[in-house]
Design a protein around this motif. Sequence first.
Motif, PDB file in Angstrom:
ATOM      1  N   GLY B 125      56.088  26.670  -7.854  1.00 58.92           N
ATOM      2  CA  GLY B 125      54.550  26.839  -7.878  1.00 58.92           C
ATOM      3  C   GLY B 125      54.207  26.301  -9.382  1.00 58.92           C
ATOM      4  N   ALA B 126      54.595  26.735 -10.346  1.00 61.15           N
ATOM      5  CA  ALA B 126      54.319  26.539 -11.830  1.00 61.15           C
ATOM      6  C   ALA B 126      54.490  25.133 -12.101  1.00 61.15           C
ATOM      7  N   ARG B 127      55.468  24.443 -11.519  1.00 71.67           N
ATOM      8  CA  ARG B 127      55.756  22.805 -11.630  1.00 71.67           C
ATOM      9  C   ARG B 127      54.749  21.977 -11.055  1.00 71.67           C
ATOM     10  N   LEU B 128      54.416  22.488  -9.898  1.00 69.60           N
ATOM     11  CA  LEU B 128      53.296  21.794  -9.086  1.00 69.60           C
ATOM     12  C   LEU B 128      51.916  21.987 -10.005  1.00 69.60           C
ATOM     13  N   ALA B 129      51.695  23.088 -10.366  1.00 68.12           N
ATOM     14  CA  ALA B 129      50.340  23.100 -11.001  1.00 68.12           C
ATOM     15  C   ALA B 129      50.473  22.545 -12.511  1.00 68.12           C
ATOM     16  N   LEU B 130      51.445  22.570 -12.980  1.00 67.19           N
ATOM     17  CA  LEU B 130      51.468  22.076 -14.361  1.00 67.19           C
ATOM     18  C   LEU B 130      52.177  20.904 -14.994  1.00 67.19           C
ATOM     19  N   ARG B 131      52.857  20.257 -13.469  1.00 74.31           N
ATOM     20  CA  ARG B 131      53.860  18.785 -13.836  1.00 74.31           C
ATOM     21  C   ARG B 131      53.223  17.860 -12.818  1.00 74.31           C
ATOM     22  N   GLY B 132      52.990  18.473 -11.805  1.00 77.21           N
ATOM     23  CA  GLY B 132      52.572  17.639 -10.308  1.00 77.21           C
ATOM     24  C   GLY B 132      53.995  17.304  -9.705  1.00 77.21           C
ATOM     25  N   ALA B 133      53.700  16.434  -8.917  1.00 80.49           N
ATOM     26  CA  ALA B 133      54.930  15.717  -8.265  1.00 80.49           C
ATOM     27  C   ALA B 133      54.462  14.411  -8.173  1.00 80.49           C
ATOM     28  N   TRP B 134      54.499  13.496  -9.300  1.00 83.38           N
ATOM     29  CA  TRP B 134      53.857  12.223  -9.224  1.00 83.38           C
ATOM     30  C   TRP B 134      54.579  11.207  -8.228  1.00 83.38           C
ATOM     31  N   GLU B 135      55.732  11.445  -7.981  1.00 83.82           N
ATOM     32  CA  GLU B 135      56.540  10.595  -6.917  1.00 83.82           C
ATOM     33  C   GLU B 135      55.744  10.587  -5.673  1.00 83.82           C
ATOM     34  N   ARG B 136      55.224  11.889  -5.273  1.00 85.53           N
ATOM     35  CA  ARG B 136      54.282  11.587  -4.163  1.00 85.53           C
ATOM     36  C   ARG B 136      52.925  11.734  -4.593  1.00 85.53           C
ATOM     37  N   SER B 163      43.068  35.208  -4.100  1.00 82.95           N
ATOM     38  CA  SER B 163      44.254  35.642  -3.486  1.00 82.95           C
ATOM     39  C   SER B 163      45.163  34.540  -3.160  1.00 82.95           C
ATOM     40  N   ALA B 164      46.546  34.859  -3.123  1.00 82.99           N
ATOM     41  CA  ALA B 164      47.434  33.710  -2.611  1.00 82.99           C
ATOM     42  C   ALA B 164      47.183  33.669  -0.989  1.00 82.99           C
ATOM     43  N   ALA B 165      46.341  34.723  -0.294  1.00 84.15           N
ATOM     44  CA  ALA B 165      46.446  34.511   1.099  1.00 84.15           C
ATOM     45  C   ALA B 165      45.140  33.526   1.181  1.00 84.15           C
ATOM     46  N   TYR B 166      44.141  33.612   0.530  1.00 83.41           N
ATOM     47  CA  TYR B 166      42.843  32.654   0.635  1.00 83.41           C
ATOM     48  C   TYR B 166      43.371  31.154   0.168  1.00 83.41           C
ATOM     49  N   LEU B 167      44.129  31.173  -0.943  1.00 84.66           N
ATOM     50  CA  LEU B 167      44.467  29.821  -1.370  1.00 84.66           C
ATOM     51  C   LEU B 167      45.513  29.052  -0.566  1.00 84.66           C
ATOM     52  N   SER B 168      46.189  29.699   0.057  1.00 84.52           N
ATOM     53  CA  SER B 168      47.134  29.099   0.951  1.00 84.52           C
ATOM     54  C   SER B 168      46.418  28.913   2.332  1.00 84.52           C
ATOM     55  N   LEU B 194      52.016  18.468   0.582  1.00 84.95           N
ATOM     56  CA  LEU B 194      52.828  19.513   0.119  1.00 84.95           C
ATOM     57  C   LEU B 194      53.623  19.958   1.512  1.00 84.95           C
ATOM     58  N   THR B 195      54.678  20.725   1.231  1.00 78.31           N
ATOM     59  CA  THR B 195      55.442  21.401   2.270  1.00 78.31           C
ATOM     60  C   THR B 195      54.889  22.758   2.609  1.00 78.31           C
ATOM     61  N   ASP B 196      55.414  23.484   3.460  1.00 82.36           N
ATOM     62  CA  ASP B 196      55.040  24.759   3.567  1.00 82.36           C
ATOM     63  C   ASP B 196      55.558  25.677   2.548  1.00 82.36           C
ATOM     64  N   ALA B 197      56.887  25.559   1.955  1.00 84.32           N
ATOM     65  CA  ALA B 197      57.345  25.941   0.722  1.00 84.32           C
ATOM     66  C   ALA B 197      56.264  25.897  -0.194  1.00 84.32           C
ATOM     67  N   GLU B 198      56.072  24.856  -0.641  1.00 87.66           N
ATOM     68  CA  GLU B 198      55.285  24.323  -1.829  1.00 87.66           C
ATOM     69  C   GLU B 198      53.813  25.245  -1.614  1.00 87.66           C
ATOM     70  N   VAL B 199      53.251  25.335  -0.564  1.00 85.64           N
ATOM     71  CA  VAL B 199      51.798  25.886  -0.349  1.00 85.64           C
ATOM     72  C   VAL B 199      52.026  27.244  -0.850  1.00 85.64           C
ATOM     73  N   THR B 200      53.107  27.876  -0.252  1.00 87.00           N
ATOM     74  CA  THR B 200      53.186  29.160  -0.424  1.00 87.00           C
ATOM     75  C   THR B 200      53.481  29.454  -2.052  1.00 87.00           C
ATOM     76  N   ALA B 201      54.242  28.847  -2.576  1.00 83.29           N
ATOM     77  CA  ALA B 201      54.593  29.131  -4.092  1.00 83.29           C
ATOM     78  C   ALA B 201      53.424  28.785  -4.752  1.00 83.29           C
ATOM     79  N   VAL B 202      52.576  27.607  -4.630  1.00 87.56           N
ATOM     80  CA  VAL B 202      51.533  27.331  -5.659  1.00 87.56           C
ATOM     81  C   VAL B 202      50.461  28.181  -5.510  1.00 87.56           C
TER      82      VAL B 202
END
Lengths: 303, 211
Positions: B125-136, B163-168, B194-202
């Motif tokens: 989650g932190a990596r997506l938020a602060l680093r992104g995933a530029w290869e995608r 809340s995490a529930a609203y964001l996801s 984003l993948t399912d796991a990434e949605v939850t984490a971010v």
Amino acid sequence: MKLFPFAVLALAVCGPVAAAEIKMDDQSQLNPKATGKPAFEPPQESDLPDNAYGKLVQEGRAIFVNTQKYAGEYVGNGMNCTNCHLDQGRKADSAPLWGAYPMYPAYRKKNDKVNSYAERVQGCFQFSMNGKPPAADSHVINALSAYSYWLSTGAPTGQELPGRAYPEVPQPKGGYDIAKGREVYAAQCAVCHGDDGQGQKAAEGYVFPPLWGRDSFNWGAGMHRINTAAAFIKENMPLGKGRTLSDEEAWNVAAYMNSHERPQDPRLIDGSIAKTRDKYHANDGVNLYGVEVNGVLLGQGIK
Amino acid sequence: MRTTDRLLAGACALLLAMQAQAADGQKLFTQGGANPAAMACVTCHGANGEGMAAGGFPRLAGLSAGYLNKQLEDFRSGARANPIMQPIAAALGDDEMQALSAFLAAKPAPAAAQANRADAAEGVGARLALRGAWERNIPECVSCHGPGGSGVGDAFPALGGQSAAYLSAQLNAWRQGTRKNDPNDLMGHVARSLTDAEVTAVAEYFASLGQ
């Protein structure tokens, strides 16, 4: 002891003079020749060792992404290095640091000079960041060099890699059109960079950097060239949607952006825009410094 | 009616109208709109617009007026689909929407940590938020939503303090195509990558900044 006040005076007088010295006066465009798909992959942050080296690299990374906070005394506008070198200087075709570092010291035939990596970075502070160059042996330059060196892990030296600089975008056959660029701007850019290119701030500073005006890069920066800006924009903008504009749209919007006033070129000769154009702009890609657009002479700078 | 009476009556009506105008936002929020289908917002969005995590009801306090108003219009037009909010928004008049948006924007936003790109980023989650995933082509979330996801201007809403529930749920709405109201698909293409796991984490990452 009696000399002390003199020393202070000398410092006070020399300070600004030293700061005004131009560190790399040749800012003309890079001309990368390597072709092919970028394949080089910089190392992962998680691979960094937990020691003094890893710490210095992280300090360099922090300066690069938040220059305002970590090297603010050398910055004269609202920009951060990463604003133009995306993904923290890692992204291929966005002038990545791993494409740069192994290519210095660089010889320039044009002025028969050799520029070190430190000088190149100092140049970015003076032009792109409209600020003052940190000393070559300063912590800021050391940390930025360490960060660049680390990103280049495994890259050959003195051998240009595909992905360096911004890939050139051919100029449209009929030339560029500033009025059409304005339309592209309104439709695709203003939501982030603001109706008048002023950028947008949140609490800490700019989130969306300004494209022209007082807080943007100055007339000496590489981005002031329409061809360089078109190349950057085509590859990287709108943010996250690079390569969606046509070549023509990229050129037109780049020309619209660079037909606005911005801080003066620090190399200004005798206060003369004409002389400065002759020496530094006339043979440097496509640019509007010292050119009249819609009845207004560009290159006057912002007081 | 004599002229003075008429004048007085006129003045009273004006005063009442002005009062109604001034009280509008608060009253609409706590009691609902003129049309009964515009239910009182307070029931779901909390006494101070702070939201209710358990129900997936977002916080509205401190979001920008421009953003809030646009969302209400988007629910009304269907550009943003939601079985609960669509009928409510459809029952609100333009003036009611504006009063509500101004009222909510003026409420204090919850404090959220100002995490930025210079900070360490551990975990998905932190990596997506602060680093992104530029290869995608996924930029750092904070490069649009601001440090700590605190929101920027009228187009980029705050994520911190939701809340995490609203964001996801919102990220999934874009992935499923039920939310497509973002300018130029700026958010949609990010969510769809984003993948399912990434949605939850971010989502968990930004929710944790507000605590």
